[in-house]
Design a protein around this motif. Structure first.
Motif, PDB file in Angstrom:
ATOM      1  N   GLU A  40     -18.573  46.925  15.807  1.00 48.22           N
ATOM      2  CA  GLU A  40     -19.349  47.005  14.562  1.00 48.22           C
ATOM      3  C   GLU A  40     -20.689  46.285  14.658  1.00 48.22           C
ATOM      4  N   ASP A  41     -20.696  45.125  15.297  1.00 47.03           N
ATOM      5  CA  ASP A  41     -21.927  44.334  15.331  1.00 47.03           C
ATOM      6  C   ASP A  41     -22.832  44.643  16.525  1.00 47.03           C
ATOM      7  N   LYS A  42     -22.327  45.365  17.535  1.00 42.92           N
ATOM      8  CA  LYS A  42     -23.109  45.597  18.751  1.00 42.92           C
ATOM      9  C   LYS A  42     -23.243  47.062  19.119  1.00 42.92           C
ATOM     10  N   GLY A  43     -22.740  47.987  18.318  1.00 43.63           N
ATOM     11  CA  GLY A  43     -22.779  49.396  18.676  1.00 43.63           C
ATOM     12  C   GLY A  43     -21.709  49.704  19.705  1.00 43.63           C
ATOM     13  N   ILE A  44     -22.046  50.506  20.713  1.00 46.73           N
ATOM     14  CA  ILE A  44     -21.086  50.861  21.751  1.00 46.73           C
ATOM     15  C   ILE A  44     -21.331  49.981  22.975  1.00 46.73           C
ATOM     16  N   VAL A  45     -20.271  49.340  23.439  1.00 44.72           N
ATOM     17  CA  VAL A  45     -20.356  48.495  24.628  1.00 44.72           C
ATOM     18  C   VAL A  45     -19.379  49.017  25.676  1.00 44.72           C
ATOM     19  N   SER A  46     -19.645  48.687  26.936  1.00 46.17           N
ATOM     20  CA  SER A  46     -18.758  49.060  28.029  1.00 46.17           C
ATOM     21  C   SER A  46     -18.113  47.800  28.597  1.00 46.17           C
ATOM     22  N   VAL A  47     -16.808  47.860  28.792  1.00 45.55           N
ATOM     23  CA  VAL A  47     -16.062  46.725  29.322  1.00 45.55           C
ATOM     24  C   VAL A  47     -15.259  47.222  30.518  1.00 45.55           C
ATOM     25  N   LYS A  48     -15.311  46.472  31.618  1.00 44.37           N
ATOM     26  CA  LYS A  48     -14.551  46.845  32.809  1.00 44.37           C
ATOM     27  C   LYS A  48     -13.067  46.685  32.519  1.00 44.37           C
ATOM     28  N   VAL A  49     -12.268  47.705  32.901  1.00 39.53           N
ATOM     29  CA  VAL A  49     -10.826  47.687  32.625  1.00 39.53           C
ATOM     30  C   VAL A  49     -10.028  47.895  33.914  1.00 39.53           C
ATOM     31  N   ASP A  50      -8.756  47.538  33.826  1.00 36.82           N
ATOM     32  CA  ASP A  50      -7.818  47.732  34.930  1.00 36.82           C
ATOM     33  C   ASP A  50      -7.342  49.187  34.882  1.00 36.82           C
ATOM     34  N   PRO A  51      -7.708  50.023  35.868  1.00 31.60           N
ATOM     35  CA  PRO A  51      -7.354  51.446  35.804  1.00 31.60           C
ATOM     36  C   PRO A  51      -5.850  51.702  35.826  1.00 31.60           C
ATOM     37  N   SER A  52      -5.060  50.767  36.336  1.00 27.77           N
ATOM     38  CA  SER A  52      -3.601  50.980  36.363  1.00 27.77           C
ATOM     39  C   SER A  52      -2.989  50.899  34.964  1.00 27.77           C
ATOM     40  N   THR A  53      -3.739  50.366  33.994  1.00 25.30           N
ATOM     41  CA  THR A  53      -3.232  50.256  32.621  1.00 25.30           C
ATOM     42  C   THR A  53      -3.750  51.364  31.710  1.00 25.30           C
ATOM     43  N   LEU A  54      -4.578  52.248  32.241  1.00 25.34           N
ATOM     44  CA  LEU A  54      -5.191  53.312  31.439  1.00 25.34           C
ATOM     45  C   LEU A  54      -4.139  54.299  30.952  1.00 25.34           C
ATOM     46  N   GLY A  55      -4.150  54.593  29.660  1.00 22.92           N
ATOM     47  CA  GLY A  55      -3.226  55.554  29.080  1.00 22.92           C
ATOM     48  C   GLY A  55      -3.885  56.315  27.948  1.00 22.92           C
ATOM     49  N   GLN A  56      -3.578  57.604  27.837  1.00 18.81           N
ATOM     50  CA  GLN A  56      -4.171  58.456  26.807  1.00 18.81           C
ATOM     51  C   GLN A  56      -3.297  58.488  25.559  1.00 18.81           C
ATOM     52  N   PHE A  57      -3.928  58.601  24.409  1.00 22.85           N
ATOM     53  CA  PHE A  57      -3.251  58.752  23.122  1.00 22.85           C
ATOM     54  C   PHE A  57      -2.610  60.134  23.065  1.00 22.85           C
ATOM     55  N   THR A  58      -1.349  60.210  22.634  1.00 18.30           N
ATOM     56  CA  THR A  58      -0.631  61.486  22.571  1.00 18.30           C
ATOM     57  C   THR A  58      -0.992  62.304  21.338  1.00 18.30           C
ATOM     58  N   GLY A  59      -1.602  61.664  20.356  1.00 21.89           N
ATOM     59  CA  GLY A  59      -1.870  62.343  19.094  1.00 21.89           C
ATOM     60  C   GLY A  59      -0.723  62.177  18.109  1.00 21.89           C
ATOM     61  N   LEU A  60       0.323  61.433  18.494  1.00 19.82           N
ATOM     62  CA  LEU A  60       1.514  61.254  17.669  1.00 19.82           C
ATOM     63  C   LEU A  60       1.692  59.792  17.287  1.00 19.82           C
ATOM     64  N   THR A  61       2.452  59.564  16.225  1.00 22.81           N
ATOM     65  CA  THR A  61       2.795  58.209  15.810  1.00 22.81           C
ATOM     66  C   THR A  61       4.309  58.098  15.683  1.00 22.81           C
ATOM     67  N   ASP A  62       4.822  56.865  15.788  1.00 21.34           N
ATOM     68  CA  ASP A  62       6.264  56.659  15.648  1.00 21.34           C
ATOM     69  C   ASP A  62       6.619  56.508  14.173  1.00 21.34           C
ATOM     70  N   ARG A  63       7.867  56.149  13.889  1.00 27.48           N
ATOM     71  CA  ARG A  63       8.323  56.078  12.491  1.00 27.48           C
ATOM     72  C   ARG A  63       7.621  54.996  11.691  1.00 27.48           C
ATOM     73  N   ASN A  64       7.001  54.028  12.368  1.00 23.76           N
ATOM     74  CA  ASN A  64       6.261  52.965  11.681  1.00 23.76           C
ATOM     75  C   ASN A  64       4.767  53.253  11.593  1.00 23.76           C
ATOM     76  N   GLY A  65       4.355  54.430  12.039  1.00 20.90           N
ATOM     77  CA  GLY A  65       2.943  54.793  12.016  1.00 20.90           C
ATOM     78  C   GLY A  65       2.162  54.275  13.208  1.00 20.90           C
ATOM     79  N   LYS A  66       2.841  53.687  14.196  1.00 18.04           N
ATOM     80  CA  LYS A  66       2.175  53.163  15.385  1.00 18.04           C
ATOM     81  C   LYS A  66       1.812  54.317  16.317  1.00 18.04           C
ATOM     82  N   GLU A  67       0.560  54.315  16.791  1.00 19.71           N
ATOM     83  CA  GLU A  67       0.115  55.357  17.704  1.00 19.71           C
ATOM     84  C   GLU A  67       0.887  55.265  19.013  1.00 19.71           C
ATOM     85  N   ILE A  68       1.198  56.432  19.590  1.00 16.40           N
ATOM     86  CA  ILE A  68       1.956  56.499  20.835  1.00 16.40           C
ATOM     87  C   ILE A  68       1.004  56.865  21.970  1.00 16.40           C
ATOM     88  N   TYR A  69       0.968  55.978  22.988  1.00 15.63           N
ATOM     89  CA  TYR A  69       0.115  56.166  24.158  1.00 15.63           C
ATOM     90  C   TYR A  69       0.957  56.374  25.399  1.00 15.63           C
TER      91      TYR A  69
END
Length: 144
Positions: A40-69
């Motif tokens: 919000e305060d800086k616009g879009i920033v890029s942060v280096k990430v660990d590629p082994s932890t990368l996961g895509q959003f499925t578009g679904l949520t569980d029974r508590n409304g938590k997004e499933i990745y």
């Protein structure tokens, strides 16, 4: 329009600050993987990430409304732990005991015209993920 986003852990490690989960758009730059994140305060920033932890959003949520990745571990009515993975053409619900053997119990979560998820969504609950909660995966192979 389908929401396309991913998550990954940053590469910053310290005994005072744990790695954080970042949510945004991944970008590959040579051998490095970065996550473009809207701040919000800086616009879009890029942060280096660990590629082994990368996961895509499925578009679904569980029974508590938590997004499933991809990489999430969830249960069905508190039993039958499963790991969400992407397998070639569809999302797969994979039994955790076969996680390392790559044996899949495949269910297409994005097949048009099939609304089985809506019918059973109140039975699925995310209980962790393979990166933060490996103890939830039974029968992990031991290192040699």
């Amino acid at each position: 329009m389908r929401q396309i986003k991913s998550r990954a852990k940053d590469t910053f490690k310290s005994k005072f600050f744990p790695q954080r989960w970042l949510y945004g758009t991944p970008v590959q730059d040579g051998d490095d993987t970065w996550m473009c994140v809207k701040k919000e305060d800086k616009g879009i920033v890029s942060v280096k990430v660990d590629p082994s932890t990368l996961g895509q959003f499925t578009g679904l949520t569980d029974r508590n409304g938590k997004e499933i990745y991809e990489g999430d571990i969830f249960t069905v009515n508190g039993k039958y732990p499963r790991v969400i993975l992407w397998d070639k053409m569809c999302w797969a619900l994979m039994p955790t005991e076969y996680f390392h053997d790559k044996m899949f119990w495949v269910m297409n979560l994005q097949h048009p015209g099939i609304d089985w998820w809506e019918e059973f969504a109140d039975e699925f609950e995310v209980i962790g993920n393979i990166h933060d909660n490996p103890e939830l995966i039974p029968n992990q192979p031991t290192e040699v």
